[in-house]
Design a protein around this motif. Structure first.
Motif, short mmCIF file in Angstrom:
data_model
loop_
_atom_site.label_atom_id
_atom_site.label_comp_id
_atom_site.label_asym_id
_atom_site.label_seq_id
_atom_site.Cartn_x
_atom_site.Cartn_y
_atom_site.Cartn_z
N ALA A 198 0.84 -1.19 0.00
CA ALA A 198 0.00 0.00 0.00
C ALA A 198 0.88 1.24 0.00
O ALA A 198 2.02 1.23 0.47
N PHE A 199 0.33 2.34 -0.54
CA PHE A 199 1.05 3.60 -0.52
C PHE A 199 0.06 4.74 -0.75
O PHE A 199 -1.08 4.53 -1.20
N LEU A 200 0.51 5.94 -0.46
CA LEU A 200 -0.26 7.16 -0.68
C LEU A 200 0.58 8.11 -1.53
O LEU A 200 1.78 8.25 -1.29
N THR A 201 -0.06 8.76 -2.50
CA THR A 201 0.67 9.71 -3.34
C THR A 201 -0.19 10.93 -3.61
O THR A 201 -1.36 10.82 -3.99
N CYS A 202 0.38 12.12 -3.39
CA CYS A 202 -0.26 13.39 -3.75
C CYS A 202 0.62 14.08 -4.80
O CYS A 202 1.83 14.20 -4.59
N THR A 203 0.01 14.51 -5.88
CA THR A 203 0.76 15.17 -6.95
C THR A 203 0.06 16.47 -7.32
O THR A 203 -1.13 16.47 -7.66
N GLU A 213 5.22 22.44 2.41
CA GLU A 213 6.08 21.36 1.92
C GLU A 213 6.41 20.41 3.05
O GLU A 213 6.37 20.78 4.22
N VAL A 214 6.74 19.17 2.68
CA VAL A 214 7.11 18.16 3.67
C VAL A 214 8.61 17.89 3.59
O VAL A 214 9.16 17.69 2.51
N ARG A 215 9.24 17.94 4.75
CA ARG A 215 10.64 17.53 4.85
C ARG A 215 10.68 16.24 5.67
O ARG A 215 10.02 16.12 6.70
N TRP A 216 11.48 15.28 5.20
CA TRP A 216 11.51 13.96 5.81
C TRP A 216 12.71 13.80 6.73
O TRP A 216 13.82 14.27 6.41
N TYR A 217 12.49 13.14 7.86
CA TYR A 217 13.56 12.84 8.79
C TYR A 217 13.40 11.39 9.22
O TYR A 217 12.35 10.99 9.75
N GLY A 218 14.42 10.58 9.00
CA GLY A 218 14.36 9.18 9.41
C GLY A 218 14.45 9.05 10.92
O GLY A 218 15.15 9.83 11.58
N PRO A 252 -6.24 29.59 1.51
CA PRO A 252 -5.48 28.45 0.99
C PRO A 252 -4.92 27.58 2.11
O PRO A 252 -4.55 28.08 3.18
N VAL A 253 -4.88 26.29 1.87
CA VAL A 253 -4.30 25.35 2.83
C VAL A 253 -3.08 24.66 2.22
O VAL A 253 -2.00 24.64 2.80
N LEU A 254 -3.27 24.08 1.04
CA LEU A 254 -2.19 23.41 0.33
C LEU A 254 -2.17 23.91 -1.11
O LEU A 254 -3.23 24.13 -1.71
N ASP A 255 -0.98 24.08 -1.67
CA ASP A 255 -0.86 24.56 -3.04
C ASP A 255 0.31 23.85 -3.73
O ASP A 255 1.43 23.88 -3.22
N ASP A 256 0.03 23.19 -4.85
CA ASP A 256 1.06 22.46 -5.60
C ASP A 256 1.82 21.52 -4.67
O ASP A 256 3.05 21.46 -4.66
N PHE A 257 1.06 20.74 -3.89
CA PHE A 257 1.62 19.92 -2.83
C PHE A 257 1.96 18.52 -3.35
O PHE A 257 1.19 17.93 -4.11
N HIS A 258 3.11 18.00 -2.92
CA HIS A 258 3.55 16.67 -3.33
C HIS A 258 3.87 15.84 -2.08
O HIS A 258 4.47 16.34 -1.13
N LEU A 259 3.49 14.57 -2.12
CA LEU A 259 3.76 13.67 -0.99
C LEU A 259 3.65 12.23 -1.44
O LEU A 259 2.75 11.88 -2.21
#
Length: 548
Positions: A6-11, A217-222, A22-29
């Motif tokens: 399973a996975f989720l994708t926003c483009t 934008e989302v920044r990832w941290y392991g 506005p809440v989200l604009d040109d959002f990717h995840l």
């Protein structure tokens, strides 16, 4: 669960509220298997994003792909009080058919309803037991359960459905420490895709990665939250160092520009002197003058460009430094003199059975923590004190102006149709618009933010607006009662709440399961409601709730 990963994708995802906010604009995840902790300041769009992923909201633009089935636990779980437990779990029809077959009604309709789910009751009871709800059974109604039990019941329904993707929004709200321990175990055992929004540090320690939603934008941290904090601290130290370097560069470029301008001015004066004394032929002096002007222009442009570049680098460095605003207010009108009687409880018996034997008093600017397990009667006690619920016997008397901030911010506290300014004005009718706006700025509602309708605010912003309305009320509250105030607040907002309460000079009565928060606001007395009201300590609270 299915065997397909399973996975989720926003483009290119965009979303705004009906009023255009506005809440989200040109959002990717993209999110794959594992436990992801989604964090960010209140209002950045975390809950909205989960609702979009769950299909409860539709984006204005962009694509959203979800591979697998989705289960969503929202922030505020509201269940029809008339529903039975098996209805909430989604097994009522199957269970009814199963009982009918066992009673001899072996119809095709009943067999179709059961399908292959012959162990539905056993699985349901095992799931309830996993979350500490075994005692409630399958036949009771929601109206018989506490708020925390309703949250766990909704989670049990999701676990029983076994979705491929599980979205949890502040799942520890209203849960006591025992219930949280069971939820932690359920999270740790999850093997699919999980995205959870939470301010609960203990829960965030159990994730595989942190997704920090900031500025759209989302920044990832392991790693877990502790590892995230260590990485952020290192990033911030480097960012602040870059700011210092950039500031020094700006000052150097300013000096060089000033020195260059002084040199050019001296050359200009010397050239003019040579021209005036006519020591050289006029054609030669004019040529030198033009050359000097061109050189001056080039030098000025070069140094000006260097200064502009240094300032731009400073701006970029400064943007990398986080600036999570803090609430800073002064509330002298809330002051309560030491020893003054604030609240008296006399032989009080609550509608759900808890009681206060004899007479109990709150005096002066005490800060009292009210703790106890789910269903112990903490909310009922607070509502009885403010007159929303009548006691079975005895009385509760307040001797100073009192305000109550409940778990659920209903219209009595915050009218969704009104702006933040208008909501505060309801509680302070004699204050001017300018005064209200000036005071709201200290609660981080500046300019247009103060004109936003309460219904468009995030959970944390709504809480901050409600807190502002109560603290700025007329007359100023000298007893402030809070019921689970850290629910729906991100970690930055919890710090902001702590700052606000540090400025409050009245008496506090706070019901909460969040022991670290209670310790941070300077609690002077701890009370445990467990059938009766009795004194306790923070250490005893942790011990009794974790190891009972």
């Amino acid at each position: 669960m299915s065997h397909t990963p399973a996975f989720l994708t926003c483009t290119d995802l965009s979303f705004a509220w009906p009023d255009g906010t506005p809440v989200l604009d040109d959002f990717h995840l993209t999110v794959g298997p594992g436990r992801t902790g989604l964090i960010g300041v209140n209002g950045c769009g975390k809950s909205t994003l989960l609702k979009l992923l769950a299909g409860e909201l539709r984006p204005l633009e962009g694509r959203l792909s979800v591979a697998g089935t989705v289960g969503h636990l929202p922030q505020d779980v509201t269940l029809d009080t008339a529903l039975r437990v098996d209805e909430v779990l989604g097994i009522r029809e199957t269970r009814t058919a199963l009982h009918a077959i066992e009673a001899g009604e072996a119809t095709e309709e009943n067999f179709t309803a059961v399908g292959d789910d012959w162990d539905v009751e056993e699985r349901a009871l095992a799931t309830l037991d996993q979350l500490g709800l075994a005692r409630i059974g399958l036949d009771r109604t929601v109206g018989e359960l506490s708020g925390g039990e309703c949250v766990l019941l909704r989670l049990a329904a999701l676990l029983l459905a076994r979705p491929d993707v599980l979205l949890l929004d502040e799942p520890t709200n209203n849960l006591d420490l025992r219930a949280r321990r069971r939820l932690y175990a359920a999270v740790e055992s999850w093997s699919g895709v999980m995205v959870l929004v939470s301010h609960d540090r203990e829960l965030l320690e159990r994730v595989d990665q942190i997704a920090d939603l900031r500025d759209g934008e989302v920044r990832w941290y392991g790693g877990n939250f502790t590892e995230y904090e260590e990485l952020i601290a290192a990033e911030q130290e480097a960012a602040e160092r870059m700011v210092r370097v950039a500031e020094a560069d700006v000052q150097r470029q300013k000096r060089e520009l000033s020195e260059a301008q002084m040199k050019l001015a001296r050359r200009k004066r010397y050239g003019q002197k040579m021209y005036d004394t006519k020591r050289e032929p006029k054609i030669v002096m004019n040529a030198r003058k033009r050359a000097a002007q061109e050189s001056a222009g080039k030098h000025h442009t070069m140094h000006a460009e260097k200064l502009a570049g240094a300032r731009e680098r400073l701006d970029q460095a400064a943007e990398a430094v986080r600036d999570d605003d803090e609430i800073r207010i002064k509330l002298p009108a809330t002051q309560v003199p030491p020893g003054r009687r604030v609240l008296t409880l006399s032989d009080l018996r609550l509608v759900h059975g808890a009681s206060v034997t004899g007479e109990w008093e709150l005096r002066g600017p005490e800060r009292i923590a009210l703790v106890g397990g789910n269903g112990s009667g903490k909310t009922t006690l607070l509502r009885t004190i403010v007159g929303q619920v009548a006691p079975v016997s005895g009385e509760a008397l307040t001797h100073v102006p009192t305000r109550f901030l409940p778990q659920r911010l209903d219209a009595a506290v915050l009218d969704d149709e009104r702006s933040v300014v208008e909501n505060v004005a309801r509680f302070a009718p004699h204050a001017t618009n300018n005064l209200i706006r000036a005071r709201l700025a200290h609660f981080l509602f500046r300019g247009a933010r103060a004109d936003r309708a309460a219904g468009t605010l995030s959970g944390g912003e709504r809480f901050r607006a409600a807190l502002a309305a109560l603290l700025l009320a007329e007359p100023a509250p000298q007893l402030l009662m809070l019921d689970e105030p850290t629910n729906n607040l991100d970690l930055a907002s919890v710090r902001q709440l702590t700052d606000a309460l540090a400025s409050y000079e009245g008496a506090l009565l706070v019901a909460s399961h969040d022991v670290p928060f209670l310790e941070s606001i300077g609690i002077t007395r701890w009370l445990l409601l467990d059938g009766e009201l009795r004194p306790t300590t923070a250490e005893e609270v942790r011990e009794s709730l974790w190891h009972a």
